[in-house]
Design an enzyme around this catalytic site. Structure first.
Site, PDB file in Angstrom:
ATOM      1  N   ARG A  62     -53.798  16.568   2.600  1.00  0.00           N
ATOM      2  CA  ARG A  62     -54.866  16.099   1.721  1.00  0.00           C
ATOM      3  C   ARG A  62     -54.919  14.573   1.683  1.00  0.00           C
ATOM      4  O   ARG A  62     -55.997  13.974   1.634  1.00  0.00           O
ATOM      5  CB  ARG A  62     -54.670  16.666   0.311  1.00  0.00           C
ATOM      6  CG  ARG A  62     -55.793  16.303  -0.638  1.00  0.00           C
ATOM      7  CD  ARG A  62     -55.811  17.209  -1.846  1.00  0.00           C
ATOM      8  NE  ARG A  62     -56.887  16.874  -2.763  1.00  0.00           N
ATOM      9  CZ  ARG A  62     -56.696  16.340  -3.978  1.00  0.00           C
ATOM     10  NH1 ARG A  62     -55.472  16.104  -4.409  1.00  0.00           N
ATOM     11  NH2 ARG A  62     -57.723  16.074  -4.740  1.00  0.00           N
ATOM     12  N   HIS A  66     -58.252  12.363   2.484  1.00  0.00           N
ATOM     13  CA  HIS A  66     -58.779  11.350   1.558  1.00  0.00           C
ATOM     14  C   HIS A  66     -58.779   9.974   2.193  1.00  0.00           C
ATOM     15  O   HIS A  66     -59.697   9.185   1.992  1.00  0.00           O
ATOM     16  CB  HIS A  66     -57.974  11.337   0.255  1.00  0.00           C
ATOM     17  CG  HIS A  66     -58.366  12.428  -0.686  1.00  0.00           C
ATOM     18  ND1 HIS A  66     -58.409  12.278  -2.044  1.00  0.00           N
ATOM     19  CD2 HIS A  66     -58.745  13.713  -0.447  1.00  0.00           C
ATOM     20  CE1 HIS A  66     -58.795  13.420  -2.607  1.00  0.00           C
ATOM     21  NE2 HIS A  66     -58.995  14.298  -1.673  1.00  0.00           N
ATOM     22  N   ASN A  94     -58.060  11.275  -6.935  1.00  0.00           N
ATOM     23  CA  ASN A  94     -56.694  11.133  -6.428  1.00  0.00           C
ATOM     24  C   ASN A  94     -55.748  12.119  -7.077  1.00  0.00           C
ATOM     25  O   ASN A  94     -54.632  12.274  -6.634  1.00  0.00           O
ATOM     26  CB  ASN A  94     -56.152   9.732  -6.705  1.00  0.00           C
ATOM     27  CG  ASN A  94     -55.568   9.605  -8.110  1.00  0.00           C
ATOM     28  OD1 ASN A  94     -55.698  10.497  -8.933  1.00  0.00           O
ATOM     29  ND2 ASN A  94     -54.918   8.508  -8.391  1.00  0.00           N
ATOM     30  N   HIS A 193     -57.540  24.596   2.776  1.00  0.00           N
ATOM     31  CA  HIS A 193     -57.235  25.135   1.448  1.00  0.00           C
ATOM     32  C   HIS A 193     -56.442  26.439   1.526  1.00  0.00           C
ATOM     33  O   HIS A 193     -56.229  27.088   0.514  1.00  0.00           O
ATOM     34  CB  HIS A 193     -58.529  25.315   0.634  1.00  0.00           C
ATOM     35  CG  HIS A 193     -59.128  24.006   0.209  1.00  0.00           C
ATOM     36  ND1 HIS A 193     -60.325  23.894  -0.447  1.00  0.00           N
ATOM     37  CD2 HIS A 193     -58.681  22.724   0.355  1.00  0.00           C
ATOM     38  CE1 HIS A 193     -60.598  22.615  -0.686  1.00  0.00           C
ATOM     39  NE2 HIS A 193     -59.618  21.887  -0.199  1.00  0.00           N
TER      40      HIS A 193
HETATM   41  C1  HEM Z   1     -65.044  20.297   1.813  1.00  0.00           C
HETATM   42  C2  HEM Z   1     -64.835  19.503   0.809  1.00  0.00           C
HETATM   43  C3  HEM Z   1     -63.562  19.530   0.015  1.00  0.00           C
HETATM   44  C4  HEM Z   1     -63.477  19.573  -1.331  1.00  0.00           C
HETATM   45  C5  HEM Z   1     -64.617  19.592  -2.321  1.00  0.00           C
HETATM   46  C6  HEM Z   1     -62.076  19.600  -1.663  1.00  0.00           C
HETATM   47  C7  HEM Z   1     -61.579  19.627  -2.954  1.00  0.00           C
HETATM   48  C8  HEM Z   1     -60.256  19.814  -3.276  1.00  0.00           C
HETATM   49  C9  HEM Z   1     -59.743  19.913  -4.611  1.00  0.00           C
HETATM   50  C10 HEM Z   1     -60.556  19.758  -5.882  1.00  0.00           C
HETATM   51  C11 HEM Z   1     -58.422  20.158  -4.531  1.00  0.00           C
HETATM   52  C12 HEM Z   1     -57.446  20.384  -5.688  1.00  0.00           C
HETATM   53  C13 HEM Z   1     -56.856  19.094  -6.177  1.00  0.00           C
HETATM   54  C14 HEM Z   1     -56.061  19.317  -7.424  1.00  0.00           C
HETATM   55  O1  HEM Z   1     -56.478  20.097  -8.280  1.00  0.00           O
HETATM   56  O2  HEM Z   1     -55.004  18.711  -7.552  1.00  0.00           O
HETATM   57  C15 HEM Z   1     -58.086  20.198  -3.140  1.00  0.00           C
HETATM   58  C16 HEM Z   1     -56.837  20.419  -2.652  1.00  0.00           C
HETATM   59  C17 HEM Z   1     -56.506  20.324  -1.323  1.00  0.00           C
HETATM   60  N1  HEM Z   1     -57.347  19.974  -0.289  1.00  0.00           N
HETATM   61 FE1  HEM Z   1     -59.350  19.851  -0.391  1.00  0.00          FE
HETATM   62  N2  HEM Z   1     -61.344  19.576  -0.511  1.00  0.00           N
HETATM   63  C18 HEM Z   1     -62.204  19.525   0.538  1.00  0.00           C
HETATM   64  C19 HEM Z   1     -61.863  19.435   1.881  1.00  0.00           C
HETATM   65  C20 HEM Z   1     -60.578  19.326   2.333  1.00  0.00           C
HETATM   66  C21 HEM Z   1     -60.211  18.958   3.684  1.00  0.00           C
HETATM   67  C22 HEM Z   1     -61.202  18.592   4.781  1.00  0.00           C
HETATM   68  C23 HEM Z   1     -58.859  18.982   3.739  1.00  0.00           C
HETATM   69  C24 HEM Z   1     -57.952  18.663   4.898  1.00  0.00           C
HETATM   70  C25 HEM Z   1     -58.266  18.784   6.144  1.00  0.00           C
HETATM   71  C26 HEM Z   1     -58.380  19.385   2.434  1.00  0.00           C
HETATM   72  C27 HEM Z   1     -57.073  19.601   2.109  1.00  0.00           C
HETATM   73  C28 HEM Z   1     -56.621  19.955   0.855  1.00  0.00           C
HETATM   74  C29 HEM Z   1     -55.252  20.351   0.580  1.00  0.00           C
HETATM   75  C30 HEM Z   1     -54.136  20.520   1.599  1.00  0.00           C
HETATM   76  C31 HEM Z   1     -55.166  20.568  -0.802  1.00  0.00           C
HETATM   77  C32 HEM Z   1     -53.929  20.970  -1.620  1.00  0.00           C
HETATM   78  C33 HEM Z   1     -53.249  19.743  -2.174  1.00  0.00           C
HETATM   79  C34 HEM Z   1     -52.025  20.044  -3.005  1.00  0.00           C
HETATM   80  O3  HEM Z   1     -51.494  21.140  -2.952  1.00  0.00           O
HETATM   81  O4  HEM Z   1     -51.615  19.128  -3.722  1.00  0.00           O
HETATM   82  N3  HEM Z   1     -59.447  19.554   1.606  1.00  0.00           N
HETATM   83  N4  HEM Z   1     -59.223  19.974  -2.385  1.00  0.00           N
HETATM   84  C1  LIG Z   2     -54.245   8.650 -10.032  1.00  0.00           C
HETATM   85  O1  LIG Z   2     -55.033   7.943 -10.965  1.00  0.00           O
HETATM   86  C2  LIG Z   2     -54.579   8.018 -12.313  1.00  0.00           C
HETATM   87  C3  LIG Z   2     -55.536   7.249 -13.171  1.00  0.00           C
HETATM   88  O2  LIG Z   2     -56.846   7.699 -12.977  1.00  0.00           O
HETATM   89  C4  LIG Z   2     -53.160   7.438 -12.404  1.00  0.00           C
HETATM   90  O3  LIG Z   2     -52.673   7.587 -13.741  1.00  0.00           O
HETATM   91  C5  LIG Z   2     -52.238   8.192 -11.447  1.00  0.00           C
HETATM   92  O4  LIG Z   2     -50.978   7.602 -11.436  1.00  0.00           O
HETATM   93  C6  LIG Z   2     -52.810   8.175 -10.040  1.00  0.00           C
HETATM   94  N1  LIG Z   2     -52.000   9.006  -9.173  1.00  0.00           N
HETATM   95  C7  LIG Z   2     -51.366   8.533  -8.094  1.00  0.00           C
HETATM   96  C8  LIG Z   2     -50.605   9.534  -7.328  1.00  0.00           C
HETATM   97  O5  LIG Z   2     -51.415   7.379  -7.765  1.00  0.00           O
END
Ligand code: HEM
Ligand SMILES: *[C@@H]1O[C@H](CO)[C@@H](O)[C@H](O)[C@H]1NC(C)=O
Ligand SMILES: *[C@@H]1O[C@H](CO)[C@@H](O)[C@H](O)[C@H]1NC(C)=O
Ligand SMILES: *[C@@H]1O[C@H](CO)[C@@H](O)[C@H](O)[C@H]1NC(C)=O
Ligand SMILES: *[C@@H]1O[C@H](CO)[C@@H](O)[C@H](O)[C@H]1NC(C)=O
Ligand SMILES: *[C@@H]1O[C@H](CO)[C@@H](O)[C@H](O)[C@H]1NC(C)=O
Ligand SMILES: *[C@@H]1O[C@H](CO)[C@@H](O)[C@H](O)[C@H]1NC(C)=O
Ligand SMILES: *[C@@H]1O[C@H](CO)[C@@H](O)[C@H](O)[C@H]1NC(C)=O
Length: 324
Positions: A62, A66, A94, A193
């Site tokens: 992720r 980003h 983030n 995902h």
């Molecule tokens: C298509 C648009 C996408 C949207 C709207 C999206 C949105 C999100 C959101 C909201 C989360 C959860 C974050 C959280 O709650 O902490 C997430 C997690 C994640 N996303 Fe996406 N994502 C997208 C595309 C992608 C792409 C292209 C990748 C990588 C190639 C990716 C890889 C991941 C991974 C690995 C996680 C899990 C992170 C974790 O476990 O901390 N995502 N994504």
């Molecule tokens: C992400 O942003 C928040 C504030 O919006 C901050 O408190 C947090 O430490 C940030 N996370 C990382 C991993 O830098």
């Protein structure tokens, strides 16, 4: 006059070649001579960390996404905020980004082995690949190298460029198109995902108040919605996380597409992929694991070249969290 013509041609020639040299390109094993063990060092440290932290691949994958979606894959994601600048790291999307310490550990080792040679941007791209590859014990996609590090990182850009989990298909398609990525890339890369966690408040509107009438999202499988309600107890719960691919969120497989097609995609942005015929068709094709792996590696390769800085652009950061 002749003299002038000559100098002018010479000037033009130098200017053009300078531009060409300056631009450079990503290539295989860019550090072959400048830091021969660079890629092995990245892999060793990444694998060591992945062995003790099964959640790491999701974090680094992720992070890479980003990074590439904001200002290109230039490692602007790792820059810390300063008194005068709120960096991407501190932008709302983030949340829960992590794994920064692993990138720092790799960078520290590389600075000892070959100071000033290996960019943080390449480290992020390589470490993301290596962390996901750890389980399957193979290199899951090719990473070309030669990226250089950016010197700008702004929270506002992360907010604008990172797609929201509340997006519909049109918005997602536009977001990817603005990065020269196709609908196929969108569907295939959403397969990321298949690993990782999501925070309740990013989808709980689908459980509790989808149209403002205390209702659930009709496109969300009812039994799955009930399970999610038992985990996410209120609309405002922003601390609980759930597996995005229940029961298999630590395994990089293609189960994401099986559950997605059963109405069990977690975010609206996941479910949105089924609302378009072409995207829906691609999701169905991804049910074949080998096909998904092939397509994922190709789409990752494309994403990993987004807006890269090469040649003499940017810098090689000494420390990934601060510009030189
Ligand atoms: C298509 C648009 C996408 C949207 C709207 C999206 C949105 C999100 C959101 C909201 C989360 C959860 C974050 C959280 O709650 O902490 C997430 C997690 C994640 N996303 Fe996406 N994502 C997208 C595309 C992608 C792409 C292209 C990748 C990588 C190639 C990716 C890889 C991941 C991974 C690995 C996680 C899990 C992170 C974790 O476990 O901390 N995502 N994504
Ligand atoms: C992400 O942003 C928040 C504030 O919006 C901050 O408190 C947090 O430490 C940030 N996370 C990382 C991993 O830098
Ligand atoms: C990487 O790890 C392998 C196996 O543990 C080891 O043999 C090798 O020397 C390491 N290479 C580097 C460059 O650290
Ligand atoms: C922040 O901006 C002020 C005024 O423009 C300047 O004096 C200071 O050096 C800047 N600080 C940093 C850390 O860039
Ligand atoms: C998709 O979302 C955008 C932005 O919220 C909105 O303007 C657009 O009307 C929506 N499109 C559809 C087809 O719902
Ligand atoms: C997309 O492609 C166009 C045309 O080749 C190029 O000008 C633009 O910089 C590319 N955008 C990105 C984000 O790579
Ligand atoms: C559901 O949404 C409606 C309309 O936005 C709002 O008036 C209501 O308070 C919400 N219900 C809950 C439980 O938040
Ligand atoms: C979570 O919600 C609480 C209460 O609404 C708020 O104070 C807090 O800043 C939120 N935390 C995050 C990380 O968004």
């Amino acid at each position: 006059m002749e003299n002038f013509k000559f100098s002018y041609t010479l000037f033009l020639f130098c200017f053009l070649t300078f531009e060409l040299c300056n631009r450079g390109e990503l290539r295989k094993n860019f550090y072959r001579t400048s830091c021969p063990h660079a890629e092995q060092i990245v892999q060793n440290i990444t694998w060591k960390n992945a062995a003790s932290n099964a959640a790491l691949p999701a974090k680094l994958l992720r992070m890479h996404f980003h990074d590439c979606f904001v200002r290109g894959c230039d490692d602007s994601i790792l820059i810390d905020s300063t008194t005068n600048n709120t960096a991407e790291k501190d932008a709302v999307p983030n949340r829960s980004l992590a794994g920064f310490e692993v990138i720092d550990e790799i960078k520290t080792q590389l600075e000892q082995t070959c100071p000033g040679k290996v960019s943080c941007a390449d480290i992020v791209a390589l470490a993301a690949r290596d962390s996901v590859s750890f389980q399957l014990d193979m290199s899951m996609w090719e990473v070309l190298t030669g990226r250089r590090d950016g010197i700008v990182s702004r929270d506002s850009e992360a907010v604008a460029e990172i797609p929201s989990p509340f997006s519909n298909f049109t918005t997602l398609k536009q977001s990817f198109a603005s990065k020269n990525l196709t609908v196929k890339d969108l569907v295939v890369l959403s397969g990321a995902h298949t690993i990782g966690m999501g925070h309740c408040n990013l989808f709980s509107n689908r459980l509790y108040n989808f149209t403002g009438k205390g209702d659930a999202d009709p496109s969300l499988d009812a039994a799955y919605a009930a399970t999610l309600r038992s985990q996410c107890r209120s609309l405002s719960d922003n601390t609980t996380t759930v597996e995005m691919d229940p029961g298999s969120s630590l395994v990089f497989d293609n189960r994401y597409f099986w559950t997605l097609l059963q109405g069990q995609g977690l975010f609206q942005s996941d479910a949105a992929l089924l609302t378009n015929n072409i995207a829906n068709g691609i999701a169905n094709e991804m049910l074949i694991f080998g096909k998904f792996l092939t397509e994922f590696s190709q789409s990752m390769k494309r994403m990993a070249t987004l807006g890269v800085l090469t040649g003499k652009a940017g810098e090689i950061r000494k420390k990934c969290s601060v510009v030189n």
